[in-house]
Design an enzyme around this catalytic site. Structure first.
Site, PDB file in Angstrom:
ATOM      1  N   PRO A   1       0.827  -1.214   0.000  1.00 31.05           N
ATOM      2  CA  PRO A   1       0.000   0.000   0.000  1.00 31.05           C
ATOM      3  C   PRO A   1       0.858   1.258   0.000  1.00 31.05           C
ATOM      4  O   PRO A   1       1.919   1.295   0.612  1.00 31.05           O
ATOM      5  CB  PRO A   1      -0.804  -0.109   1.292  1.00 31.05           C
ATOM      6  CG  PRO A   1      -0.149  -1.143   2.116  1.00 31.05           C
ATOM      7  CD  PRO A   1       0.641  -2.017   1.202  1.00 31.05           C
ATOM      8  N   GLU A   2       0.405   2.251  -0.738  1.00 26.75           N
ATOM      9  CA  GLU A   2       1.101   3.533  -0.777  1.00 26.75           C
ATOM     10  C   GLU A   2       0.258   4.560  -0.002  1.00 26.75           C
ATOM     11  O   GLU A   2      -0.743   4.202   0.604  1.00 26.75           O
ATOM     12  CB  GLU A   2       1.317   3.974  -2.234  1.00 26.75           C
ATOM     13  CG  GLU A   2       2.167   2.975  -3.020  1.00 26.75           C
ATOM     14  CD  GLU A   2       2.425   3.411  -4.473  1.00 26.75           C
ATOM     15  OE1 GLU A   2       2.521   4.614  -4.724  1.00 26.75           O
ATOM     16  OE2 GLU A   2       2.515   2.523  -5.333  1.00 26.75           O
TER      17      GLU A   2
END
Ligand SMILES: [Zn+2]
Length: 293
Positions: free
Chosen positions: A2-3
């Protein structure tokens, strides 16, 4: 992994369950996440109130009434699920699925808001840590991080100063967490596309020789902020394991313009280019060689 937009989506999902709520009970099913949780982890949380739930880069930071901060990181496959204390005992058609999920439920927070917050992580690269608020600035996980891309401190001048004289590619510079915090492979590709800048361009070319920002730096900063804001609005991107805290999927993957679109036509008006995939520093880069210069 995840960013920033995915982590921000999680933060917004956890906020109503955790902010201003007290930890009533903390169930620790497995304490060996990326690193072992302290033996007194549950004790240090129980009875404490979350006075604020923030985010720094890809870290969630829950401020506690005890003066400590609970730092949480999703790692590769971590997710949080929010359910209600009462809705948990129903055995329905999804019982089997739920039981399976339970195998990777490692930490469970029972909050005074009536919500149960469950941290699930099949690969256990996620992590939690308790840090004294006063020592947060010395925390090694946070100390080297550059500015938040959506904050006012990140502008064309900051980017240009950070890229001045840098011989690495612009793509590599955007992934460097010291230059800007929280960007990963997907949003770096998408931002470069929106800014019409080649990922292969030398990073130093967004600055003049003296380190002042040029028009490329302006365009790139604007594109980074725009793509992150759009992605947050869409609830992040659902790739592999990312889900929102209510179990719903983020939708931004349907708005990717270059990422994972190798061989497709470029969507830029009047551009007849085809999206290409190259490998830079061991990671896939997707871009349009025709309109990204
Ligand atoms: Zn193009």
């Amino acid at each position: 992994m995840p960013e920033l937009p995915e982590v921000e989506t999680v933060r917004r999902g956890l906020e109503p369950a955790m902010e201003s709520a007290r930890f009533i009970k903390v169930d620790l099913r497995r304490g060996d996440l990326r690193w072992p949780l302290p033996k007194d982890f549950a004790q240090r949380l129980e009875g404490k109130t979350v006075t604020g739930l923030g985010r720094r880069a890809k870290y969630l930071l829950a401020d506690l009434s005890s003066g400590e901060v609970l730092l949480m990181h999703l790692g590769m496959s971590g997710s949080f699920r929010v359910s209600r204390e009462t809705g948990n005992k129903k055995l329905g058609r999804y019982h089997h699925e739920r039981a399976q999920q339970g195998a990777h439920d490692h930490v469970i927070f029972h909050m005074s808001s009536g919500s149960i917050v469950t941290f699930n992580d099949p690969r256990r690269f996620g992590s939690m840590k308790l840090i004294a608020r006063a020592k947060l600035d010395d925390e090694p996980l946070l100390a080297g991080l550059g500015p938040e891309p959506l904050g006012n401190a990140f502008d064309a001048a900051t980017l240009a100063t950070a890229c001045k004289g840098k011989k690495t590619s612009l793509k590599a510079a955007l992934l460097d967490q010291r230059i800007v915090a929280g960007l990963g492979n997907i949003y770096a590709c998408e931002a470069l596309y929106r800014a019409r800048l080649s990922p292969k361009r030398i990073a130093a070319t967004v600055a003049t020789k003296s380190g002042a920002p040029n028009e490329r730096a302006e365009r790139l900063v604007e594109a980074i902020k725009a793509v992150l804001n759009d992605a947050i609005k869409a609830g992040g991107s659902s790739l592999r394991d990312h889900k929102r805290t209510d179990g719903e999927l983020g939708m931004f993957q349907h708005h990717f313009r270059v990422y994972d679109r190798e061989g497709e036509s470029c969507g830029t008006p009047r551009c007849r280019g085809t999206i290409k995939r190259i490998v830079q520093n061991g990671r896939s880069t997707f871009y349009c060689p025709a309109c990204q210069k």
